[in-house]
Write an enzyme that holds these catalytic residues in place. Structure first.
Site, short mmCIF file in Angstrom:
data_model
loop_
_atom_site.label_atom_id
_atom_site.label_comp_id
_atom_site.label_asym_id
_atom_site.label_seq_id
_atom_site.Cartn_x
_atom_site.Cartn_y
_atom_site.Cartn_z
N SER A 1 6.50 -9.90 -9.34
CA SER A 1 7.59 -8.92 -9.34
C SER A 1 8.60 -9.25 -10.43
O SER A 1 8.74 -10.43 -10.82
CB SER A 1 8.27 -8.99 -7.98
OG SER A 1 9.54 -8.39 -8.02
N TYR B 1 12.71 -14.71 -1.95
CA TYR B 1 11.68 -13.77 -2.41
C TYR B 1 11.41 -13.98 -3.91
O TYR B 1 10.27 -14.15 -4.34
CB TYR B 1 12.10 -12.33 -2.13
CG TYR B 1 11.18 -11.30 -2.74
CD1 TYR B 1 9.88 -11.13 -2.26
CD2 TYR B 1 11.59 -10.50 -3.82
CE1 TYR B 1 9.01 -10.20 -2.83
CE2 TYR B 1 10.74 -9.57 -4.39
CZ TYR B 1 9.45 -9.42 -3.89
OH TYR B 1 8.60 -8.50 -4.46
N1 LIG Z 1 6.88 -1.92 -3.87
C1 LIG Z 1 7.67 -2.41 -4.81
O1 LIG Z 1 8.68 -1.78 -5.23
C2 LIG Z 1 7.36 -3.74 -5.45
C3 LIG Z 1 8.18 -4.19 -6.52
C4 LIG Z 1 7.88 -5.40 -7.13
C5 LIG Z 1 6.79 -6.13 -6.69
N2 LIG Z 1 6.04 -5.68 -5.63
C6 LIG Z 1 4.93 -6.51 -5.18
O2 LIG Z 1 3.77 -5.69 -5.00
C7 LIG Z 1 3.01 -6.18 -3.90
C8 LIG Z 1 2.73 -5.05 -2.92
O3 LIG Z 1 3.94 -4.57 -2.41
P1 LIG Z 1 4.00 -3.37 -1.39
O4 LIG Z 1 5.30 -2.70 -1.62
O5 LIG Z 1 2.75 -2.56 -1.45
O6 LIG Z 1 4.11 -4.03 0.05
P2 LIG Z 1 3.45 -5.29 0.78
O7 LIG Z 1 4.01 -5.34 2.14
O8 LIG Z 1 3.57 -6.50 -0.06
O9 LIG Z 1 1.92 -4.91 0.82
C9 LIG Z 1 1.41 -4.08 1.78
C10 LIG Z 1 0.04 -4.57 2.18
O10 LIG Z 1 0.05 -5.96 2.51
C11 LIG Z 1 -0.25 -6.13 3.90
N3 LIG Z 1 0.53 -7.27 4.39
C12 LIG Z 1 1.86 -7.48 4.28
N4 LIG Z 1 2.21 -8.64 4.89
C13 LIG Z 1 1.05 -9.18 5.36
C14 LIG Z 1 0.75 -10.36 6.09
N5 LIG Z 1 1.70 -11.22 6.47
N6 LIG Z 1 -0.54 -10.61 6.40
C15 LIG Z 1 -1.53 -9.73 6.05
N7 LIG Z 1 -1.30 -8.61 5.36
C16 LIG Z 1 -0.02 -8.32 5.02
C17 LIG Z 1 0.12 -4.78 4.52
O11 LIG Z 1 -0.53 -4.51 5.74
P3 LIG Z 1 0.11 -4.95 7.16
O12 LIG Z 1 1.57 -4.64 7.08
O13 LIG Z 1 -0.65 -4.14 8.17
O14 LIG Z 1 -0.16 -6.42 7.29
C18 LIG Z 1 -0.39 -3.85 3.44
O15 LIG Z 1 -1.79 -3.79 3.42
C19 LIG Z 1 3.81 -7.34 -3.31
O16 LIG Z 1 3.30 -8.56 -3.77
C20 LIG Z 1 5.22 -7.14 -3.83
O17 LIG Z 1 5.93 -8.35 -3.95
C21 LIG Z 1 6.29 -4.51 -5.01
#
Ligand SMILES: NC(=O)c1ccc[n+]([C@@H]2O[C@H](COP(=O)([O-])OP(=O)(O)OC[C@H]3O[C@@H](n4cnc5c(N)ncnc54)[C@H](OP(=O)(O)O)[C@@H]3O)[C@@H](O)[C@H]2O)c1
Length: 257
Positions: A145, A158
């Site tokens: 990120s 984070y």
């Molecule tokens: N969205 C943004 O604006 C943003 C910005 C910068 C970086 N990122 C990065 O992009 C990545 C994806 O982000 P995202 O926004 O899609 O949300 P996320 O919560 O990181 O990813 C969602 C996915 O991960 C699973 N998950 C989350 N915690 C988990 C756990 N403890 N064990 C197993 N599975 C888990 C969720 O399913 P379950 O909840 O059912 O477990 C879902 O499949 C992350 O690494 C984040 O740091 C995102």
């Protein structure tokens, strides 16, 4: 056999592969002929994603329900995939679940974040990356990120975990670049995912489309160590450039409008 399965092997693990960016990777990889192991905690969301993928593409999908913050998560995942040749690891799960200052969160909350975002990432890279290096082909994508560029208010632990992922991926790229294993630290800015909407109201802030993010990353697996989605210079450095650290931290901590 597709170019992707020939280059990497026919199965990909997506840790955090049921919604948002992880689901977009699932669709992008299935479109490239890869079979998938999708990992997440909520079985219903996981099954829905698996069904959507298999209804569209002729690939196999295995779902594994587990908490990546658990002590034995990656060993359990390795056991659940022991009969498969895992040629690609996308470690996606990692978002912060709430915006709060360091002392407003419990110690357990911080520990869980660090475990899911650092210990399990390292362990997955070790357990799945080792066999890839031995086979001389594979790919590892660690999703990080812009919070990794500098410390910031409400982002302390984070951002620190994301800096760990960024640097871990870069180090692995340096070690594995001549082995046939591609490694990419994928840096994301605000992206339109269910997780983001649960954590904050983005207002009129521009959000990246998860499918564009996944497509771009999959097109640039060989362009590591680092790919900064949305940057004019995606293989370049921090957007803070030559700012001194204090100015970068204050910029990271400024309220966003
Ligand atoms: N969205 C943004 O604006 C943003 C910005 C910068 C970086 N990122 C990065 O992009 C990545 C994806 O982000 P995202 O926004 O899609 O949300 P996320 O919560 O990181 O990813 C969602 C996915 O991960 C699973 N998950 C989350 N915690 C988990 C756990 N403890 N064990 C197993 N599975 C888990 C969720 O399913 P379950 O909840 O059912 O477990 C879902 O499949 C992350 O690494 C984040 O740091 C995102």
């Amino acid at each position: 056999m597709t170019d992707f399965s020939r280059s990497y092997g026919s199965w990909a693990v997506i840790a955090g592969g049921s919604d948002g960016v992880g689901a977009a990777f699932a669709h992008g990889l299935a479109a490239r002929g890869m079979n998938l192991v999708l990992v997440a905690r909520r079985a219903a969301v996981l099954d829905e994603c698996a069904a959507a993928v298999t209804s569209e593409y002729p690939v196999q999908v295995r779902t594994v329900t587990l908490d990546l913050a658990g002590d034995t998560a990656i060993a359990d995942l390795e056991r659940a995939t022991a009969d498969l040749e895992i040629g690609m690891l996308v470690y996606n799960a990692g978002a912060d679940t709430r915006s709060a200052e360091f002392l407003e969160r419990t110690l357990d909350d911080h520990r869980s974040l660090v475990h899911r975002n650092c210990i399990s990432v390292l362990e997955a890279a070790y357990r799945f990356g080792g066999p890839m290096v031995a086979r001389g082909r594979g790919a590892v994508v660690l999703i990080t990120s812009g919070a990794a560029w500098a410390g910031g208010r409400t982002l302390s632990s984070y951002g620190a975990t994301k800096a760990f992922d960024l640097v871990l991926g870069e180090g692995l790229w340096a070690e594995w670049r001549d082995t046939g294993v591609h490694v990419l630290s994928l840096v994301l800015g605000a992206t339109d995912t269910p997780s983001l909407h649960r954590t904050m109201d983005p207002g009129d802030r521009a959000l990246a489309d998860p499918h564009d993010v996944a497509e771009q990353a999959l097109d640039h697996l060989a362009d590591g160590p680092t790919w900064i989605y949305g940057s004019e210079n995606p293989t370049g450095g921090s957007p803070f450039g030559s700012l001194d650290r204090r100015s970068a931290v204050l910029a990271m901590s400024a309220p966003r409008h």
